[in-house]
Write an enzyme that holds these catalytic residues in place. Sequence first.
Site, PDB file in Angstrom:
ATOM      1  N   ILE A 169       0.904  -1.148   0.000  1.00  0.00           N
ATOM      2  CA  ILE A 169       0.000   0.000   0.000  1.00  0.00           C
ATOM      3  C   ILE A 169       0.944   1.198   0.000  1.00  0.00           C
ATOM      4  CG2 ILE A 169      -0.231  -0.146   2.539  1.00  0.00           C
ATOM      5  CD1 ILE A 169      -2.976   1.141   2.330  1.00  0.00           C
ATOM      6  N   SER A 170       0.734   2.147  -0.916  1.00  0.00           N
ATOM      7  CA  SER A 170       1.685   3.251  -1.047  1.00  0.00           C
ATOM      8  C   SER A 170       1.694   4.114   0.216  1.00  0.00           C
ATOM      9  CB  SER A 170       1.327   4.126  -2.241  1.00  0.00           C
ATOM     10  OG  SER A 170       1.346   3.388  -3.432  1.00  0.00           O
ATOM     11  N   GLN A 171       2.790   4.841   0.361  1.00  0.00           N
ATOM     12  CA  GLN A 171       2.945   5.787   1.464  1.00  0.00           C
ATOM     13  C   GLN A 171       1.882   6.899   1.323  1.00  0.00           C
ATOM     14  OE1 GLN A 171       6.946   7.185   1.515  1.00  0.00           O
ATOM     15  NE2 GLN A 171       6.492   8.911   2.872  1.00  0.00           N
TER      16      GLN A 171
END
Length: 220
Positions: free
Chosen positions: A68-70
């Site tokens: 899950i992206s930052q």
Amino acid sequence: MIYPHMEDNFRHKGLRKRLVEEIKKKGINQQPVLDAIESIPRHLFLDPVFLEFAYQDKPFPIGCEQTISQPYTVAFQTQLLEIKARDKVLEVGTGSGYQACVLLEIGARVYSIERIKKLYEKTKLFLPKIGYRPKLFYGDGYKGLPTFAPFDKIIITAGAPFIPDELIDQLKPGGILVAPIGVGGVQTMVRWIKQLDGVLTKETHGSFAFVPMLENKSEE
Ligand code: SAH
């Protein structure tokens, strides 16, 4: 139906407020984007045992070697897209679905493609449980979604070696495409704007680290 493990309580909301302050300090300044991050329960996208990681400004594993992206990166890419209400947006790389939810929160109509079947199925089942219904597709992002084109905006959320012509073709005149470009661990965030006459302009917006976009391959 209430899912006991899907609680979003005052503690979670407090942690989100802190996260929003943090990404604001890092330069995110579009209020609808900040409001979206503040309202989406990111902890529910991770396994409950990882709660303490959910509101740190970091990427996190979601299985199948994906992340899950930052939050900062999600917010940054979203800002570059300059979303207007009802914009039709194509996302390549659904992953956990978090980025898709941010886009929905700020009023976009979202079409998202995922290449890994297990992730596609998991996210398709999960998002409606927390009230989000983007249109999700299992397929190859290199090809886009020709049947649903054209799109006002296109976002790629995996490191892409290049931009496929198919995606450029599926972008409306006046549209914006945002993608991290590069192979290896680091990519450059690139924004293309398709002028009304079809000519593309290109801007770069710093370095980021994404998981690589998976090669165009036959069905698993
Ligand atoms: N937007 C996601 C980030 C996911 S990481 C989120 O908010 O959680 C990148 C995702 O892109 C992974 O799920 C990966 O499986 C997917 N992906 C990689 N190559 C792809 C391709 N060719 N087409 C579609 N999805 C792809």
